[in-house]
Write an enzyme that holds these catalytic residues in place. Sequence first.
Site, mmCIF file in Angstrom:
data_model
loop_
_atom_site.group_PDB
_atom_site.id
_atom_site.type_symbol
_atom_site.label_atom_id
_atom_site.label_comp_id
_atom_site.label_asym_id
_atom_site.label_seq_id
_atom_site.Cartn_x
_atom_site.Cartn_y
_atom_site.Cartn_z
ATOM 1 N N SER A 1 25.159 -15.402 85.050
ATOM 2 C CA SER A 1 24.568 -16.699 85.378
ATOM 3 C C SER A 1 23.645 -17.190 84.276
ATOM 4 O O SER A 1 23.372 -18.383 84.151
ATOM 5 C CB SER A 1 23.786 -16.590 86.686
ATOM 6 O OG SER A 1 22.752 -15.628 86.571
ATOM 7 N N HIS A 2 23.183 -16.251 83.438
ATOM 8 C CA HIS A 2 22.257 -16.596 82.353
ATOM 9 C C HIS A 2 22.983 -17.215 81.151
ATOM 10 O O HIS A 2 22.359 -17.821 80.291
ATOM 11 C CB HIS A 2 21.528 -15.340 81.885
ATOM 12 C CG HIS A 2 22.468 -14.269 81.414
ATOM 13 N ND1 HIS A 2 22.963 -13.306 82.254
ATOM 14 C CD2 HIS A 2 23.029 -14.032 80.204
ATOM 15 C CE1 HIS A 2 23.776 -12.514 81.588
ATOM 16 N NE2 HIS A 2 23.842 -12.925 80.335
ATOM 17 N N GLY A 3 24.302 -17.030 81.055
ATOM 18 C CA GLY A 3 25.039 -17.470 79.879
ATOM 19 C C GLY A 3 25.790 -16.304 79.267
ATOM 20 O O GLY A 3 26.147 -15.352 79.955
ATOM 21 N N VAL B 1 26.284 -13.364 75.944
ATOM 22 C CA VAL B 1 25.634 -12.599 74.876
ATOM 23 C C VAL B 1 26.724 -12.085 73.940
ATOM 24 O O VAL B 1 27.719 -11.490 74.390
ATOM 25 C CB VAL B 1 24.815 -11.414 75.425
ATOM 26 C CG1 VAL B 1 24.154 -10.657 74.272
ATOM 27 C CG2 VAL B 1 23.757 -11.904 76.408
ATOM 28 N N ASP C 1 13.030 -10.711 87.804
ATOM 29 C CA ASP C 1 14.445 -10.343 87.922
ATOM 30 C C ASP C 1 14.678 -8.909 87.438
ATOM 31 O O ASP C 1 15.644 -8.633 86.719
ATOM 32 C CB ASP C 1 15.319 -11.317 87.146
ATOM 33 C CG ASP C 1 16.779 -11.311 87.625
ATOM 34 O OD1 ASP C 1 17.018 -10.841 88.751
ATOM 35 O OD2 ASP C 1 17.655 -11.776 86.877
ATOM 36 N N ILE D 1 29.718 -9.470 74.523
ATOM 37 C CA ILE D 1 29.280 -8.175 75.052
ATOM 38 C C ILE D 1 28.607 -8.289 76.420
ATOM 39 O O ILE D 1 28.295 -7.284 77.055
ATOM 40 C CB ILE D 1 28.323 -7.463 74.073
ATOM 41 C CG1 ILE D 1 27.129 -8.364 73.723
ATOM 42 C CG2 ILE D 1 29.061 -7.013 72.822
ATOM 43 C CD1 ILE D 1 26.105 -7.679 72.830
ATOM 44 N N GLY D 2 28.398 -9.521 76.889
ATOM 45 C CA GLY D 2 27.799 -9.685 78.207
ATOM 46 C C GLY D 2 27.849 -11.130 78.652
ATOM 47 O O GLY D 2 27.784 -12.044 77.833
ATOM 48 N N LYS D 3 27.978 -11.338 79.973
ATOM 49 C CA LYS D 3 27.959 -12.696 80.492
ATOM 50 C C LYS D 3 27.536 -12.673 81.952
ATOM 51 O O LYS D 3 27.646 -11.650 82.642
ATOM 52 C CB LYS D 3 29.322 -13.363 80.347
ATOM 53 C CG LYS D 3 30.465 -12.692 81.104
ATOM 54 C CD LYS D 3 31.764 -13.447 80.872
ATOM 55 C CE LYS D 3 32.928 -12.774 81.596
ATOM 56 N NZ LYS D 3 34.189 -13.515 81.409
#
Length: 350
Positions: A41-43, A45, A164, A37-39
């Site tokens: 630079s953080h990785g 989700v 951020d 459901i999400g991606k």
Amino acid sequence: YTQTCFCFCFSSLQLMKEFDYEKLVTATDGFSPSRLIGKGSHGFVYEGLLHEDDKRHRVVAIKTPSLSPSSSSSSLFEKSEQMKKLENEINVLSSLPCSPHVLSFLGHAEKRLMVVEFMPNGTLHQLLHVSTTSPPTWLKRIEIALQIARAVHFLHEQGIIHRDIKSDNILFDSNWEPKLADFGLAAHLADEKRPAPAGTIGYLDPCYTCPENLSTRVDIYSYGVVLLEIVSGRKAIDVTRSPASIVDWAVPLINEGKSGEICGGGGSGVFLGTNLRLLRMAARCVSSDAESRPSAGEITAEIVLCLAGPLTLKSLPLWMSFFRGVVKLKRRRKRLRETLTWPGQTCHVR
């Protein structure tokens, strides 16, 4: 409200636990792409389905570093940095008391996976810049700005700098209530060793050039950019426009009193004054003089006043109608009194 918040906090504290790693893998169908459901630079989700003890299922969001296997040193370094961010996010969120304005932390698995509440309605960035539906009403925009200001105020009271804040990190729950998320870069002001400056271009405070410059004002600048986004509907950085930066575009217009050019006419007359106040506040937030920026508490108080204004004005027609009716009734009574009263007599009309 106090009782509801207490119950919510108690429940959240009960759910802050360490999960079994394999169970979280199962909850995401082995990190299936269909659950992504999400991606960034953080990785990544993923949406996860947890099986609870009473045979109920609970939908959660599970955050993980990038799972893409690679032997290159640069990719290994990137993954290591993602792990550090995830571990930092777990440490920060687990140290915070609950807040209705911050994404709820539910637990982790070996500090390799993080479990948070599922936010089904996407991000503020999607709502403002991607969605094909009607843009949010002016009243909803003010409410969003207020909720995020409260989130920032809450963090600063806990000695946390988010570092951020941006529209992509503001998520909506099932009731379209916004919450601040993604604490991978968050820092404690009390830490002796300050992290190197970090953030997102377009939102990053230009005054934040060295670790020693870390302060609450860094978040205030980023919040000011988000506030400009909310009011104008324009992206923080838009390379198809000149100037590309929303700050470089909006601040001169605010200083020249051309707020209508920023918010497309300012909406209905009820919100003209409100938007002007919000834009002036945003200009203070992104001021190049960091010392002159308002605190999150000041911002919250100002937006509460802004929100009260339209609500009061919105209800004026009803009150005006009521008073108009009272005046008409008094006039009718007076005419009736004059009609029924003979010379030397007194007539009481109720």
